[in-house]
Every structure is written in structure tokens, then in C-alpha cells.
Design a protein around this motif. Sequence first.
Motif, PDB file in Angstrom:
ATOM      1  N   GLU A 529       0.964  -1.271  -0.114  1.00 39.67           N
ATOM      2  CA  GLU A 529      -0.010   0.022  -0.223  1.00 39.67           C
ATOM      3  C   GLU A 529       0.969   1.149  -0.030  1.00 39.67           C
ATOM      4  O   GLU A 529       0.542   2.245  -0.554  1.00 39.67           O
ATOM      5  CB  GLU A 529      -0.823  -0.041   1.237  1.00 39.67           C
ATOM      6  CG  GLU A 529      -2.048  -1.083   1.153  1.00 39.67           C
ATOM      7  CD  GLU A 529      -3.151  -0.847   2.191  1.00 39.67           C
ATOM      8  OE1 GLU A 529      -4.074  -0.383   1.813  1.00 39.67           O
ATOM      9  OE2 GLU A 529      -2.943  -1.322   3.454  1.00 39.67           O
ATOM     10  N   LEU A 530       1.946   1.335   0.783  1.00 42.12           N
ATOM     11  CA  LEU A 530       2.948   2.413   0.813  1.00 42.12           C
ATOM     12  C   LEU A 530       3.498   2.860  -0.656  1.00 42.12           C
ATOM     13  O   LEU A 530       3.346   3.808  -1.116  1.00 42.12           O
ATOM     14  CB  LEU A 530       3.861   2.363   1.667  1.00 42.12           C
ATOM     15  CG  LEU A 530       5.063   3.293   1.714  1.00 42.12           C
ATOM     16  CD1 LEU A 530       4.654   4.413   2.078  1.00 42.12           C
ATOM     17  CD2 LEU A 530       6.138   2.539   2.835  1.00 42.12           C
ATOM     18  N   ASN A 535       3.354   5.967  -6.178  1.00 42.17           N
ATOM     19  CA  ASN A 535       3.129   5.605  -7.503  1.00 42.17           C
ATOM     20  C   ASN A 535       4.348   4.644  -7.876  1.00 42.17           C
ATOM     21  O   ASN A 535       4.900   4.983  -8.966  1.00 42.17           O
ATOM     22  CB  ASN A 535       2.988   6.756  -8.315  1.00 42.17           C
ATOM     23  CG  ASN A 535       2.593   6.640  -9.538  1.00 42.17           C
ATOM     24  OD1 ASN A 535       1.930   5.608  -9.939  1.00 42.17           O
ATOM     25  ND2 ASN A 535       3.276   7.500 -10.540  1.00 42.17           N
ATOM     26  N   ASN A 536       4.830   3.862  -7.375  1.00 39.78           N
ATOM     27  CA  ASN A 536       5.709   2.738  -7.805  1.00 39.78           C
ATOM     28  C   ASN A 536       5.186   1.324  -7.765  1.00 39.78           C
ATOM     29  O   ASN A 536       5.330   0.400  -6.846  1.00 39.78           O
ATOM     30  CB  ASN A 536       6.875   2.855  -6.404  1.00 39.78           C
ATOM     31  CG  ASN A 536       8.127   2.021  -6.845  1.00 39.78           C
ATOM     32  OD1 ASN A 536       8.032   1.337  -7.813  1.00 39.78           O
ATOM     33  ND2 ASN A 536       9.104   2.063  -6.077  1.00 39.78           N
ATOM     34  N   PRO A 537       4.306   1.024  -9.041  1.00 37.70           N
ATOM     35  CA  PRO A 537       3.725  -0.303  -9.045  1.00 37.70           C
ATOM     36  C   PRO A 537       4.738  -1.317  -9.372  1.00 37.70           C
ATOM     37  O   PRO A 537       4.340  -2.497  -8.687  1.00 37.70           O
ATOM     38  CB  PRO A 537       2.947   0.070 -10.328  1.00 37.70           C
ATOM     39  CG  PRO A 537       3.956   1.018 -10.995  1.00 37.70           C
ATOM     40  CD  PRO A 537       4.291   2.117 -10.072  1.00 37.70           C
ATOM     41  N   ASP A 538       5.992  -1.036  -9.768  1.00 39.55           N
ATOM     42  CA  ASP A 538       6.753  -2.309  -9.957  1.00 39.55           C
ATOM     43  C   ASP A 538       7.352  -3.008  -8.748  1.00 39.55           C
ATOM     44  O   ASP A 538       7.368  -4.033  -8.386  1.00 39.55           O
ATOM     45  CB  ASP A 538       8.178  -1.922 -10.724  1.00 39.55           C
ATOM     46  CG  ASP A 538       7.785  -1.473 -12.230  1.00 39.55           C
ATOM     47  OD1 ASP A 538       6.926  -2.177 -12.721  1.00 39.55           O
ATOM     48  OD2 ASP A 538       8.405  -0.873 -12.963  1.00 39.55           O
ATOM     49  N   GLU A 682       4.463  -3.687 -19.211  1.00 38.82           N
ATOM     50  CA  GLU A 682       3.743  -2.245 -18.641  1.00 38.82           C
ATOM     51  C   GLU A 682       3.249  -2.931 -17.580  1.00 38.82           C
ATOM     52  O   GLU A 682       2.374  -3.869 -17.437  1.00 38.82           O
ATOM     53  CB  GLU A 682       2.851  -1.727 -19.653  1.00 38.82           C
ATOM     54  CG  GLU A 682       2.420  -0.513 -19.049  1.00 38.82           C
ATOM     55  CD  GLU A 682       1.021   0.291 -19.849  1.00 38.82           C
ATOM     56  OE1 GLU A 682       0.925   1.447 -19.723  1.00 38.82           O
ATOM     57  OE2 GLU A 682       0.849  -0.444 -20.670  1.00 38.82           O
ATOM     58  N   VAL A 683       3.661  -2.402 -16.289  1.00 36.52           N
ATOM     59  CA  VAL A 683       2.949  -2.661 -15.026  1.00 36.52           C
ATOM     60  C   VAL A 683       2.028  -1.442 -14.497  1.00 36.52           C
ATOM     61  O   VAL A 683       2.725  -0.382 -14.273  1.00 36.52           O
ATOM     62  CB  VAL A 683       3.914  -3.024 -13.695  1.00 36.52           C
ATOM     63  CG1 VAL A 683       3.204  -3.611 -12.702  1.00 36.52           C
ATOM     64  CG2 VAL A 683       4.792  -4.131 -14.473  1.00 36.52           C
ATOM     65  N   ARG A 684       0.802  -1.796 -14.465  1.00 37.53           N
ATOM     66  CA  ARG A 684      -0.233  -0.620 -13.713  1.00 37.53           C
ATOM     67  C   ARG A 684      -0.796  -1.293 -12.588  1.00 37.53           C
ATOM     68  O   ARG A 684      -0.958  -2.502 -12.595  1.00 37.53           O
ATOM     69  CB  ARG A 684      -0.902  -0.192 -14.916  1.00 37.53           C
ATOM     70  CG  ARG A 684      -0.410   0.786 -15.905  1.00 37.53           C
ATOM     71  CD  ARG A 684      -1.403   1.421 -16.955  1.00 37.53           C
ATOM     72  NE  ARG A 684      -0.896   2.037 -17.936  1.00 37.53           N
ATOM     73  CZ  ARG A 684      -1.727   2.717 -18.966  1.00 37.53           C
ATOM     74  NH1 ARG A 684      -2.767   2.541 -18.910  1.00 37.53           N
ATOM     75  NH2 ARG A 684      -0.924   3.191 -20.087  1.00 37.53           N
ATOM     76  N   VAL A 685      -1.090  -0.296 -11.929  1.00 35.52           N
ATOM     77  CA  VAL A 685      -1.947  -0.762 -10.628  1.00 35.52           C
ATOM     78  C   VAL A 685      -3.049   0.190 -10.456  1.00 35.52           C
ATOM     79  O   VAL A 685      -3.085   1.490 -10.808  1.00 35.52           O
ATOM     80  CB  VAL A 685      -0.977  -0.686  -9.311  1.00 35.52           C
ATOM     81  CG1 VAL A 685      -0.727   0.710  -8.909  1.00 35.52           C
ATOM     82  CG2 VAL A 685      -1.781  -1.241  -8.111  1.00 35.52           C
TER      83      VAL A 685
END
Length: 1013
Positions: A529-530, A535-538, A682-685
Motif C-alpha cells: 500500500e505504501l 506511484n511505484n507499481p513495480d 507495462e505494470v499498472r496498478v
Amino acid sequence: MIFVKRPRGWSSLLPPGLMLALGFFILNLVRIDSHAQGTASAAPEDAALGAAVESYFAVCDRKDLAGAVALWSDRSPNLAAHKQSLQQLFASEELSDGHPAISRVKVEGEKASLRATIARTSINLKSREKSEQQLIINFELVKEAGGWKVWRYALAAEDLAEALVKTGSRTERSALLTQERELVTGGLGPALLARGKQLLGRANYDQAKEIYELVVEIAEQSGDGKIMAGAVRGIGDVHRLQSDTARALEQYQKSLKISEDLGDKEGIARTLNNIGVVHYMQGDYAGVLEQFQKSLKISEELGDKVALSKTLNNIGEIYRMQGNYAEALEQYRKSLKISEETGGRADIAGTLNNIGLTHSLQGNYAEALEQYRKSLKISEETGSRAGTSLVLNNIGVVHYMQGDYAGALEQYRKSLEIREESGDRLGISDTLSSIGDVLQAQGNPTQALQFAERAIDLAQRLGVPDLLQQALTTEGKAYVALGQPGRARQSFDAAIASVETMRAQIAGGEQEQQYFFASKISPYYAMVELLIAQNNPDEALNYAERAKARVLLDVLSSGRVNITKAMTREEQEQERHLNGQLVAFNSQLYREKLRPHPDPTRLAALEEQLRRARLDFEAFQVNLYAAHPELKARRGEAPVIKAEELATLLPDPRSALLEYVVTDDHTYLFAITKAASEAGVEVRVYALPIKRADLTKQIESFRGQLAGRDLGVRAPAGRLYQLLLKPAEAQLQGKTNLIIVPDDKLWELPFQGLITGDDRYVIETSAVSYSPSLTVLREMKAQRNKHWVNEAGLTLLALGNPAIGQDTRERAALSLRGAKLVPLPEAEQEVKALGPLYGAAHSKIYIGPEAREDRVKTEAGQANVLHFATHGILNDAAPMYSHLVLARGNKNEDGLLEAWELMRLDLKARLAVLSACETARGRFGAGEGVIGLSWAMFVAGVPTTLVSQWKVESTSTRDLMINFHRQLKAPSAAAGATVMAEAWRQAALKLMKNPATSHPFYWAGFVLVGDDR
């Protein structure tokens, strides 16, 4: 968030959480060995006093209880207790007393005191063992109706021990010992040890240490090795209760050597138990169980019920700490029964607390409070400050879990006050962390941080990793709330490191490892969660992966441990015996269920016998790992999947990886895709606006509509799509292969049955498969490559419609597999149809009486594809006992192929099809996925399983399975490779297009879990 607020205080009467064998010696009237000194007084009453004492011993020789009581004053407050002790003595011993020597006579009016020294010969009525002792007894008498009556009777050594405890200075103690020189070499040592134990219970640690050191001096003078060992062990207890584990272990090792040199098994057992407690405090659960098992064996040999009760309680604690609550409760109940028989109130209080704690961890708060209040009452009555503070702390946890933060703080502060007064550093750290949790929940992160930091400081100095990870997690959450993400990350990372340290030391096999980790993933998800907020999805995905399917990952990357090869002949025999019990009870239970009118009483009795047999077998399995440290699996060696490796899981740009994380307050979706023109991914959350509780309700409602073939199912299917997949719709545009890593209740959601925005089922546009984690998927693909066989060379082992007894011939109107044990003709047709698809040379098809359990165990290891078309029985309470029903075969099998048995097979198959009811379901193991039949298949070595999520209908399942295998055997246009997920999709679509089976009940119930290719 997968976060269980764990009751603090380590769940026992003593702060470290385990009830300890503290070298306790039970004294009775005939166990003092000393020498009487002194001469009779010249007082006029001497003769009358001597006659009264002689009469007392005479009636004792005759076991004349009424006569003995008649010699006492009715007004004496000591009479009732003494009468009870005489009853116990008369029931166990034959007595023969010599002539008492009277000394130290003192008469003051109507009161008198004297000392009697007498030689006593006693014979134990049970063992017929003869012993001779010299008793030195202090009498107090009063004159009533012209004659002398006994007012008080006490061993002289007990009185001296009490006086030494009350004496403050070493000079005064030295003077007392000089004055009572005759008692020093007698029963003084045991009496002082008992006083030391009492002082420990009242948390008077400094005074307890002084008394134990005094006993060491006395034992050195008298040369009494047993007393020396007990005193040294007592000093170790003082250090342990003050959380100085290094010094405690040093003293325990000294005590153990003394006992071993003496051949004192009782002393060895008690010290091994206490050494185990130190391992427990240090988080070494394998080491602690090894010590406890050694101690338990000796206590059983000696028939030492007190030590046996304590060790059983301690073993229960290990199971509780590892999350195996059923086994923990079983051990606690055994311990409690023995303690109630022996009358050990302190032990009873501690075990009641443990039972309450276990119920609390399972959310049974009313039952937990009931047990806690019983424990608290006993602790307060016995003056146990340690026990009182512990139970108050745990009652606070219940208030916290119920959202009553004010009530929780009240209990925690009461507990903290007692612990600070007594210097219980471990307990102080525990309660400080708990208070920090409450303050954080109340929105007061500044104060929460202060308490967490104090808890961390103590936990670090004490070297207690579990307590440390809890306090660090609380600290990290406080830093998040205070807007200090950098420091929060440091705290979470430190907490995770502490968990990883403990994880490497778990006692037991794969199932025990999973139990442990399920309660420890809070810092991992807090870090997820942190990082999402930053904005660090990887990196967030990396930590999510670190929290998922770790046990499966260990097995897949390092291989399983071969338990059988390491077992001794006795252990193998014990395993056969326990396995035989399981077979017998299973068979009896099913025969009873198959009767037209089963007997409810007999059913209940058999179910209870089966439950206990299962717990015994599980305990045996865990104990094997304690007895054979070489069986310890290599844990944590496989690296979590890296960002650059994700592309290898995506065979083409039309595939997507979807991983979910469900916490208490939020749900997150990680979507991983790659473009045709790019090598990377591409990694998005996506943050999904739903809490765990609300998500659970929606899924359960949707599943109910699916299972009931509700025609209104499309509306909730659309809402769940909007919630769970719609946010990533743009990224998923054109993706025709979805690989989903669910979390929590999402494991029970058939994503293929959701309705997209253009009113089509997901399966109409995309193949869907599932995986416990992306890292595990990487390992599964490696397994598949290792055992790769071209479709043309696949070998099949299929079993269907096993013969399970004549009483199963009654048919149901609609054959729902798992509803009743009726014959399954469609299942027979199903497996028969598979033979021609694979060819006679590449298939083995067994039906009826040939579809045997023993055949699976001997032949499954040679097949590339396994197919079971039979009844599947889900065990919600104990999913590892969920099973497939087969023909019994030989007498050593019961025809129930249970998940734990599957897990022990060595399989090489690429695919296992469990064409039965609810084979995808089980217990949700936090951080592991669904624990049950499919999980067992993965552990056994099968990278892909096809399993069901609800009770399926036989006719449609037959058609679905035949179509799937037909698609599987038909080479695709893509370089001759067949994608299992696509083969399954095509089979489901064919069923969907049939109006009679178009409802998702018929085709959405099965899911492909594991490697999709």
C-alpha cells in the motif's frame, strides 16, 4: 489487509507464553530426611505433650483418620487441609513410625510448641517400594478441656524456608541456618525451591534469585545434586522471565548437565522443557519442538503428570504460533484435563488463557472472553501477577478486535502497570505494541509511534523476532499516517526481515509452513500500500509476490523432502498404525452414512474419533521434523520474480497478467501487459473501491445465484466486472488470454463468468487461467519444460465411477457429484471416451472396482495426464482432508484419496483433471491461496490442475471434459503447441452454445489453475 490482531502476551500464565516446568517438587508428610537433635524440656507439661504427639503418630500408623482428626482442635484453621493430606497419604502408603524424640518444648499458658523427630518406614501401595525417612516436624498445640490438642503441624524445613524468605539480610539468614543446622541437609532445599517458584509467580524476580542462589550454597555443602540442578534451573527461570535468554540458556545447560550426570530423568525432562521455552522466545520453533518432544517422552515414561501437563501445553503453544489452531486446542485440552486431575491451579489458569487466545485468533470472541475470565479469576485468587497481567492484556485484544478501543486501552493499561512493577520486560514490550495499535486505530499516530518505538527497543534488546515484527509494523503504519514514507519503508522492511528469519525455523512440513506464514503477511501488504501510494507499481508488485504462495515456491524450486527415507523402523510402524486408524474410522463413518437410517449418536462418535485420529497423525508428521532436523526444507531460496522476467510469462502481446491484493480497507489490481513492438512489460496498478468484507458479501451472493442457476445472474456478473476488471479495460483491450492471481475470497470468483460492458461473458473473448502467484507460475513453467512431452506422446491415467459399495445404488433425481455417494454412469462414460482419444498404448482407464486408491498411489507417477471422474468431498473445517472417493482396493486403504495423501505423491504429470465437486475450494491460506486438493497437486509436482468451484452436474460435466481433452489433443496452428487455457475455453463455449446448458452454472464451475500452456 490480511492482518490478524494477535493477542499479546504469548498466551500462558507466564509472560513468555509457555507454562514452564520450574523444577517443582511436591512435598508430602514422609519425604524429609534429616536428623533430630535436642533434648526434652523439664517443663511439667512435657509428658502430656509428648503423649499427645505419640498418640498422633500411633493413629497415623493405623490409618485411623477419625482418630487423627479427634486429636486436633476443632477451632484450628489448618484442620481441613491437614485432613485432606492425611487422606491422600493413607490412600497411597503403608506407614510404620518409630518412637518420636521430642525437643524444643515451649509452653506459654494454654499454648505450646515442640519439635518431634521420628523415623518413618513407608511402603508405596502401588509400586510396593519401601522407603525410610527421618521426619522433623514442628507442632503447635492448644489446651482444651484439660488436654492438649494439635493446632498446627508443619515440616520444620518448611517453616525454616518461610523464615529465610522473610528475612531480608544475608547475616540474618546465616544465623538462621547456623541455628537450624540439622535441617540444612534435610528437606530445606526442596522447600526453598518451592518458595522460589512462588516468588516467580508473583514476579518478585530479585528475591527469587536470592533464594535460588541460597539453595545453590546449601546444595554445595550437602552434596545434593538434584537440589543443585533445581536451583540452577530456577536461576535460569529468573533470567528467562527477565528476557535475558542468553543467561537463561547458560543456566539451563548447567542444570541439564548435572541432571544427566546423576541420571535424573525427571530433572532432565524439566530442563529440556525450559530450554525449549528459550528457543521459543528466540523464534526457533523447530528447536523448541525438538526439546519439548524429548521432555514429553521422559515425562510419559516417569508418569510425571505435572510435567506432562506443562509440556503438552507448551506443544500446543507451538501449534498456535504456527497457526494450526485445531491441533493447538487438542494439546491444550489434554493438558487441562491432567492439570484438573492434579489440582495445579496455576497450570489450569495458564491453559484456560491459551484456549481463550486460540478462540480469539479464530474470531470466537465470546468463547475467548469466557475462558479468559475463568483464567483471570484463578490468577487473582492465587496472587499470580504474571498471569493476571497476561490475561488483562489478552482481554484488551478482544476489545480491540471488536472495535472497542476505549475498553482495549483500559485493559492494556492495567496490564502494563503490573508488568512495569514486576519488571517483566517481554510483557512490557508486548503491551506497549498493543497500545500503539489502539492509538493508531484511533487516529493518533504521534502517540502510537512513541509506544511502538518503546516496544521495538525492548524487543530488539530481548531478541524476540515475532514481537519485533509486530511492533515494527505498527511503527511503519504510524510513519505513513505522519507523512514520513521513507521511515515507514524502513520499518516495514525490518518487520519483513524478522518474519523471514522466523520462517526459516518453522517446525514441520509444507502444511505447517503455510499455517505459520498466514498470520505474518501484514508488513508485506502494508509495504504494498505504501509503494502504491508512492506511484511505484513495480516494487509494490514485488512485495505482493513476496507475500504469496511462498510454501509452493519453496517446494517447486527446491523439491520436497523425502520423509519416509529418514524414518526409523519404529516411526514407520507408528505411521502405519496411525494411517490404519484413519482408514478404519473413515470406513466405519461412510458405512454408517450409507445406511438408510444412520444413527446420529454413532455418527457423532465416529466423527469425533476421526477428528482425533487426524490430529494425532498431523502431530506425528510435525514431530518427525523435530526428530529429524535433516528433513528441514530449504526455505526462501527461490528469488521473487523480477520485472524483466515478467515478459517470459506473457507468450504474446494478446496475454495479460492480473494480480489482486485484498486488504481490510482496499483492493488493488496489478495489470501487466506488453506491446507488440516492445520487449519489456507495462505494470499498472488500479485501486478498486471496495473493502474485504463488502467484496466477500458480493462474491458469496454471486456464487449462490450461480449454484442455484438463477436466471438473474447476469446483473451481479456485470457489477463485479465493473468493479474488478473495468478499471483496467483500456490496458486489456484486445487481450485474449488472461492469467489471474486472485487473493482472499477472489479465489472463489469465476472471472470467466463475469459480464463485460458489451454484455458478453469474459470467456467469450478471453481464455482465463489462475495461478497462486506469478513467481510460482514461473516455476511451474520450468516444471512443464522439464517434463515436456509432445501431445502425441501423452500418457493418460483416468479413473471414473468407482465401485464404492452396494448401498450406493440408489440414484438421485439429479446427480450432483458430492451430494450423495450414488453411482456416476456419466463419469464412467467420460473416462471411457478418453481412451480412444489417447489410444490404447498411451492410456490406462479404470472404472468400477478397478478404480482403486492403491492403484493411484502406485501408477499415477508414470502418467503425463491424470483424470479423476468421481465424487469429490470438500472438508471446510480441514481442507487437507478433502478427498476424492475411489474404490477401496486393499485393506490398507479406505477409498478416500485425501489432499494430504495427494501431497505426498511424487507426480510427473503436466495436467491433473479433478472432475468432481468443489475440488478448487478449501481454506484460504493468507499468502498461499486456497489450501486443498489443487494445492496438494501442486505440492506433489503437477504444474496445472483443472478443478471445480461448486457442486457440478454429471451429464454436462461429462460433455465438458470430453470436449476439453479433444481440444487438448488437437494441435493448434501455433507451431503445434496447445494452450490448455484455450482448449478449456473452446470446450466451455461449446457447452454455452447449447440452450440446455447455456447458464454459467454448467460451464463456469471449473477453473484451470497453474501453467496455462
